[in-house]
Scaffold this motif. Structure first.
Motif, PDB file in Angstrom:
ATOM      1  N   ALA A 173       0.820  -1.230  -0.096  1.00  0.00           N
ATOM      2  CA  ALA A 173      -0.063   0.029  -0.052  1.00  0.00           C
ATOM      3  C   ALA A 173       0.832   1.123   0.011  1.00  0.00           C
ATOM      4  O   ALA A 173       1.920   0.928   0.214  1.00  0.00           O
ATOM      5  CB  ALA A 173      -0.763   0.009   1.278  1.00  0.00           C
ATOM      6  N   PRO A 282     -10.356  -0.707  -2.286  1.00  0.00           N
ATOM      7  CA  PRO A 282      -8.740  -0.624  -1.596  1.00  0.00           C
ATOM      8  C   PRO A 282      -7.929  -0.294  -2.846  1.00  0.00           C
ATOM      9  O   PRO A 282      -8.505  -0.572  -3.994  1.00  0.00           O
ATOM     10  CB  PRO A 282      -8.642  -1.989  -1.297  1.00  0.00           C
ATOM     11  CG  PRO A 282     -10.013  -2.645  -0.700  1.00  0.00           C
ATOM     12  CD  PRO A 282     -10.874  -1.958  -1.627  1.00  0.00           C
ATOM     13  N   GLU A 283      -6.797   0.208  -2.641  1.00  0.00           N
ATOM     14  CA  GLU A 283      -5.754   0.624  -3.692  1.00  0.00           C
ATOM     15  C   GLU A 283      -4.374  -0.113  -3.398  1.00  0.00           C
ATOM     16  O   GLU A 283      -3.653   0.379  -2.509  1.00  0.00           O
ATOM     17  CB  GLU A 283      -5.587   2.136  -3.775  1.00  0.00           C
ATOM     18  CG  GLU A 283      -4.786   2.527  -4.990  1.00  0.00           C
ATOM     19  CD  GLU A 283      -4.623   3.652  -5.245  1.00  0.00           C
ATOM     20  OE1 GLU A 283      -4.849   4.475  -6.420  1.00  0.00           O
ATOM     21  OE2 GLU A 283      -4.279   4.556  -4.036  1.00  0.00           O
ATOM     22  N   GLY A 284      -4.226  -1.090  -4.006  1.00  0.00           N
ATOM     23  CA  GLY A 284      -2.777  -1.532  -4.002  1.00  0.00           C
ATOM     24  C   GLY A 284      -1.662  -0.809  -4.688  1.00  0.00           C
ATOM     25  O   GLY A 284      -1.955   0.133  -5.483  1.00  0.00           O
ATOM     26  N   PRO A 372       0.991   2.859  -6.799  1.00  0.00           N
ATOM     27  CA  PRO A 372      -0.533   2.672  -6.586  1.00  0.00           C
ATOM     28  C   PRO A 372      -1.125   2.076  -8.074  1.00  0.00           C
ATOM     29  O   PRO A 372      -0.742   2.706  -9.162  1.00  0.00           O
ATOM     30  CB  PRO A 372      -1.092   3.720  -5.870  1.00  0.00           C
ATOM     31  CG  PRO A 372      -0.105   4.985  -6.157  1.00  0.00           C
ATOM     32  CD  PRO A 372       1.254   4.081  -6.267  1.00  0.00           C
ATOM     33  N   PRO A 422      -0.505  -4.058  -9.868  1.00  0.00           N
ATOM     34  CA  PRO A 422      -1.816  -4.212  -9.108  1.00  0.00           C
ATOM     35  C   PRO A 422      -3.084  -4.860  -9.686  1.00  0.00           C
ATOM     36  O   PRO A 422      -4.067  -5.680  -9.309  1.00  0.00           O
ATOM     37  CB  PRO A 422      -1.874  -2.953  -8.440  1.00  0.00           C
ATOM     38  CG  PRO A 422      -0.790  -2.202  -8.518  1.00  0.00           C
ATOM     39  CD  PRO A 422       0.112  -2.925  -9.606  1.00  0.00           C
ATOM     40  N   HIS A 435      -4.811  -4.957  -3.915  1.00  0.00           N
ATOM     41  CA  HIS A 435      -4.394  -4.927  -2.444  1.00  0.00           C
ATOM     42  C   HIS A 435      -4.207  -6.368  -1.856  1.00  0.00           C
ATOM     43  O   HIS A 435      -5.091  -6.989  -1.742  1.00  0.00           O
ATOM     44  CB  HIS A 435      -5.271  -4.025  -1.659  1.00  0.00           C
ATOM     45  CG  HIS A 435      -4.578  -3.443  -0.385  1.00  0.00           C
ATOM     46  ND1 HIS A 435      -3.984  -4.273   0.629  1.00  0.00           N
ATOM     47  CD2 HIS A 435      -4.427  -1.998  -0.135  1.00  0.00           C
ATOM     48  CE1 HIS A 435      -3.576  -3.566   1.295  1.00  0.00           C
ATOM     49  NE2 HIS A 435      -3.705  -2.312   1.273  1.00  0.00           N
ATOM     50  N   ASP A 440      -6.660  -1.831   4.272  1.00  0.00           N
ATOM     51  CA  ASP A 440      -5.653  -1.694   5.618  1.00  0.00           C
ATOM     52  C   ASP A 440      -5.909  -2.643   6.546  1.00  0.00           C
ATOM     53  O   ASP A 440      -7.173  -3.010   6.776  1.00  0.00           O
ATOM     54  CB  ASP A 440      -6.065  -0.059   5.741  1.00  0.00           C
ATOM     55  CG  ASP A 440      -5.561   0.994   4.958  1.00  0.00           C
ATOM     56  OD1 ASP A 440      -4.788   0.635   4.073  1.00  0.00           O
ATOM     57  OD2 ASP A 440      -6.357   1.994   4.903  1.00  0.00           O
TER      58      ASP A 440
END
Length: 497
Positions: A173, A282-284, A372, A422, A435, A440
């Motif tokens: 992340a 979510p954002e990897g 990201p 990602p 992610h 998180d």
């Protein structure tokens, strides 16, 4: 493929390692369990496959280290050998001696904290105050309530050495380690928990061996598995549920008392009919670059590459550089020098190379941080090339000769280099934003005023629907190849059944 029954005690949506752990525990307890997996194979992120034509080497495509508690391995009778690395975290290359001592002291303190927490991860959630009471107040202050960057600045004089500790908190992340949200602290503790558990280890035979062992154990326990089964809907109440999936030709629906979701909570909400919410997706932020080498490169520092690459080697990861890379990523730019994590698992176990691999051949993995998924919405090929170029340039700065001189060629004469972005991870595994932790990480304890009135809440696996539990990386004590989330979801079912 049609299921054997129309009603089950438990349906597991997703056949990743946690789903298999949960299914096996429950089937051994006498429950009728069905596992539904969208892909044509099990394992989720714990898989390996050939990547380079003309070479037998099998690359661990996503996860590459595991930290499964010994009790889980024993409970499930897993035929699995997790090999320790000679240097779990390789020391800084040529650091000032005082900073090296501080580096060791910080890690020793972090692992002391982790030992206390680790003793609770296969039990119902402790309350925050219960954990705090067992710890030295200084440990709680440094690693739980103070942003990680501040702690490192206070305890380590050298910027590079600070960053080499802090980089362990990035884990796929992108965020600042100075954030008051303490995301970095929670991720850092997750890494330390693995060390307290005996270390993040290399599975003999590669990550596919983890899935093979779990699948064999599940089969022996009587778990029914259907692959090619993409779950499309979960309808549940407090005491029952239905699961619908499509097998490529027709829909199937079964009834069940429990659904265990080995998918990201963001995906689960869609399956429950709540819709797609882009704002909470979510954002990897990690690109994995795998290379097949004819030989190991030589380090300009003079360190032995066979020692440095066998553990986790972090490069260009000073704290200032990490924060600059985070700022660049937040501004929509590929960082000039993204933090880099280097692994060479074949220095621990050569079996993934194949029986006839030349003696000097090795697989090398580069985990490129602060990149990201949002960076790859346009010009994907060009930006992927830029990330790989900058990652290799980072490594080259520490070598006596460019890494390119060590890279093997495939059957078509192309360099054996593969990059996974990602959004590639999302497309292949269904992990939103790519992610790796499904979002998180949480603290591995419950807030002091948490309502722990059901087994699901007590074990940290509850969803908004009583009959549906989270058993994957998105559980409170999820993340990484540990099997802990699967174990805990199974215990919650057994406690309520």
């Amino acid at each position: 493929m049609s299921p054997a029954r129309t009603t089950y005690d438990v349906v597991v949506a997703g056949g990743g390692h946690n789903g298999l752990v949960a299914a096996t525990y429950l089937s051994r307890a006498g429950l009728a369990v069905l596992v539904l997996e969208r892909l044509d194979h099990l394992g989720g992120a714990a898989v390996a496959a050939p990547s380079f034509p003309g070479h037998a080497a099998r690359v661990s495509r996503h996860a590459q280290l595991a930290s499964i508690p010994a009790s889980v391995v024993a409970d499930l009778g897993l035929d699995l050998d997790l090999l320790p690395r000679p240097e779990p975290a390789y020391p800084p290359l040529s650091p000032p001696s005082a900073s090296y001592d501080a580096w060791r002291e910080v890690w020793a303190d972090a692992v002391d904290l982790a030992h206390v927490v680790e003793a609770t991860v296969l039990e119902p959630l402790p309350l925050e105050r219960e954990v705090r009471e067992r710890l030295d107040p200084g440990l709680w202050r440094d690693f739980v309530t103070t942003p990680l960057a501040t702690t490192l600045e206070q305890r380590i004089d050298d910027d590079l050495t600070r960053g080499l500790v802090g980089a362990t908190a990035l884990a796929g992340a992108s965020f600042s380690l100075a954030e008051p949200s303490l995301r970095g602290n929670r991720s850092f503790l997750h890494h330390a928990l693995g060390l307290a558990r005996g270390g993040w280890r290399v599975p003999r035979g590669g990550m596919g061996a983890v899935t093979a062992a779990l699948a064999a154990s599940a089969s022996d326990a009587g778990v029914e598995v259907v692959t090619g089964a993409g779950v499309s809907a979960v309808r549940g109440s407090d005491d029952a549920a239905e699961v619908t999936w499509h097998d490529g030709e027709q829909f199937h629906t079964v009834a069940t008392r429990w659904v265990l979701a080995d998918v990201a909570p963001w995906v689960l909400r869609i399956l429950l009919g709540e819709g797609d919410d882009p704002e909470t997706k979510p954002e990897g932020a990690q690109v994995k670059v795998d290379l097949l080498l004819d030989r190991l490169p030589d380090l300009a520092s003079g360190d032995d590459p066979a020692a440095a690459f066998a553990g986790t080697l972090r490069l260009d990861s000073g704290l200032d550089a990490i924060e600059a890379a985070a700022a660049a990523a937040a501004a929509g730019e590929v960082p000039d020098a993204p933090p880099l994590e280097v692994h060479c698992p074949t220095l621990v176990d050569r079996s993934p190379l194949g029986a006839h691999a030349p003696d000097g051949q090795h697989l090398l993995s580069l985990l490129v941080q602060h990149v990201p998924v949002s960076l790859f919405t346009t010009d994907v090929v060009a930006r992927q090339g830029l990330v790989v170029e900058r990652a290799l340039a980072t490594l080259d700065r520490h070598l006596t000769a460019p890494l390119e001189s060590c890279v093997a060629r495939d059957a078509d004469g192309q360099p054996c280099i593969e990059a996974r972005l990602p959004h590639d991870v999302e497309a292949e595994l269904g992990m939103p934003g790519g992610h790796p932790f499904h979002g998180d990480l949480d603290w591995p304890w419950a807030p002091n005023r948490a309502l722990l009135d059901t087994p699901a809440r007590q074990w940290g696996v509850a969803s908004d629907v009583g009959s549906v539990l989270v058993c994957g990386a998105g559980a409170r004590r999820g993340g990484g190849v540990t099997g802990i989330a699967g174990h805990n979801a199974a215990q919650a079912v057994l406690a309520a059944h």
